[in-house]
Design a protein around this motif. Structure first.
Motif, short mmCIF file in Angstrom:
data_model
loop_
_atom_site.label_atom_id
_atom_site.label_comp_id
_atom_site.label_asym_id
_atom_site.label_seq_id
_atom_site.Cartn_x
_atom_site.Cartn_y
_atom_site.Cartn_z
N GLY A 10 -2.67 2.64 -5.70
CA GLY A 10 -2.78 2.13 -7.45
C GLY A 10 -1.67 3.35 -8.20
N CYS A 11 -2.48 3.59 -8.83
CA CYS A 11 -1.02 4.18 -9.40
C CYS A 11 -0.82 5.87 -9.47
CB CYS A 11 -1.52 4.29 -11.19
SG CYS A 11 -1.15 2.87 -11.97
N ASP A 12 0.24 6.18 -9.53
CA ASP A 12 0.60 7.65 -10.00
C ASP A 12 0.10 8.39 -11.02
OD1 ASP A 12 1.74 10.59 -9.16
OD2 ASP A 12 3.24 9.49 -9.57
N PHE A 13 -1.53 9.10 -11.04
CA PHE A 13 -1.39 9.46 -12.26
C PHE A 13 -0.81 10.64 -12.52
CE2 PHE A 13 -5.05 7.24 -10.38
CZ PHE A 13 -5.96 6.35 -10.98
N SER A 14 -0.05 11.48 -12.05
CA SER A 14 0.71 12.09 -12.16
C SER A 14 1.76 11.93 -13.32
CB SER A 14 1.46 13.22 -11.49
OG SER A 14 2.29 12.22 -10.34
N ASN A 15 2.11 10.23 -13.60
CA ASN A 15 2.65 10.30 -14.46
C ASN A 15 2.11 9.60 -15.45
OD1 ASN A 15 5.04 10.52 -13.16
ND2 ASN A 15 4.94 8.61 -11.78
N ALA A 16 0.97 9.79 -16.12
CA ALA A 16 -0.57 9.17 -16.75
C ALA A 16 0.81 9.83 -18.40
CB ALA A 16 -1.53 10.00 -17.11
N GLU A 49 -13.73 16.77 -19.20
CA GLU A 49 -13.04 17.46 -17.18
C GLU A 49 -13.33 16.38 -16.29
OE1 GLU A 49 -15.45 21.30 -14.08
OE2 GLU A 49 -16.07 20.36 -16.38
N ALA A 50 -14.85 15.57 -16.49
CA ALA A 50 -14.21 14.25 -15.60
C ALA A 50 -13.20 14.12 -15.82
CB ALA A 50 -16.17 13.11 -15.42
N LEU A 55 -8.24 11.79 -12.79
CA LEU A 55 -6.69 12.06 -12.50
C LEU A 55 -6.54 12.20 -11.30
CD1 LEU A 55 -5.92 11.65 -16.42
CD2 LEU A 55 -6.09 9.98 -14.77
N GLU A 56 -6.97 13.56 -11.21
CA GLU A 56 -6.90 14.68 -9.94
C GLU A 56 -6.83 14.04 -8.78
OE1 GLU A 56 -8.11 18.15 -11.13
OE2 GLU A 56 -6.66 18.82 -12.64
N THR A 57 -8.34 13.79 -8.25
CA THR A 57 -8.37 13.27 -6.97
C THR A 57 -8.91 11.97 -6.46
OG1 THR A 57 -10.74 12.71 -7.75
CG2 THR A 57 -10.10 15.24 -7.19
N TYR A 80 -18.57 6.17 -2.75
CA TYR A 80 -16.74 6.94 -3.73
C TYR A 80 -16.46 5.21 -4.53
CZ TYR A 80 -18.62 11.02 -0.74
OH TYR A 80 -18.50 12.33 -0.59
N GLN A 81 -16.37 5.80 -5.29
CA GLN A 81 -15.15 4.87 -6.23
C GLN A 81 -13.56 5.75 -6.41
OE1 GLN A 81 -16.95 4.34 -10.04
NE2 GLN A 81 -18.25 2.79 -9.58
N HIS A 82 -13.12 5.15 -5.47
CA HIS A 82 -11.70 5.44 -5.58
C HIS A 82 -10.50 4.22 -6.82
CE1 HIS A 82 -12.77 6.96 -1.11
NE2 HIS A 82 -13.52 5.28 -1.69
N VAL A 83 -10.06 4.96 -7.32
CA VAL A 83 -9.50 4.91 -8.52
C VAL A 83 -8.38 4.03 -8.60
CG1 VAL A 83 -8.98 5.07 -10.75
CG2 VAL A 83 -11.13 6.33 -9.79
N ILE A 84 -8.30 3.43 -8.45
CA ILE A 84 -6.62 2.37 -8.24
C ILE A 84 -5.63 2.69 -9.96
CG2 ILE A 84 -5.31 0.09 -7.06
CD1 ILE A 84 -7.42 1.28 -5.28
#
Length: 134
Positions: A10-16, A49-50, A55-57, A80-84
């Motif tokens: 999936g995406c690199d959320f650090s680049n959000a 917070e959610a 984004l972090e996990t 679990y829902q693994h966010v892609i």
């Protein structure tokens, strides 16, 4: 059961992008779809917070309006829902999460929370016995 997927998925959320999302009364709606089939799995709300924890996990976190508390999807059930990927609408007031769903998304044991037609017919797949999980 593993509760996260490798960072290569999936995406690199650090680049959000730095968007000012519109949290009405502290919440933003989130529509959740299976990343592969595009089946709508559920609808929920996130507070800031959610959203940050998601984004972090890369595991979906939500705000429960009924319990007035943060919840990590799958923490109790193991589903679990693994966010892609995460998308947002033109007004930045609604999120769309593409996820890889472990087991069922619905607390009543179905793959999707949208398992009934308007006439009440059960059209969804029951994937676990909720009495054994909750």
């Amino acid at each position: 059961m593993q509760d996260s997927k490798s960072d290569s998925d999936g995406c690199d959320f650090s680049n959000a992008v730095n968007i000012e999302f519109k949290f009405e009364n502290g919440l933003i709606p989130a529509i959740v779809q299976d990343a592969e089939s595009k089946e709508v799995l559920m609808f929920a709300y996130m507070n800031e917070e959610a959203f940050r924890l998601t984004l972090e996990t890369k595991i979906a976190h939500y705000w429960s309006r009924s319990r007035q508390s943060l919840w990590k999807k799958g923490e109790t059930s193991g589903h679990y829902q693994h966010v892609i990927n995460i998308f947002f609408d033109c007004d930045a007031d609604c999120l769309l999460l593409f996820v890889r769903q472990d087991g069922g998304a619905c607390h009543e044991g179905y793959r999707s929370c949208f398992y009934r037609s308007i006439d009440g017919e059960i059209v969804g797949e029951k994937v676990f016995d909720e009495k054994e999980v909750y």
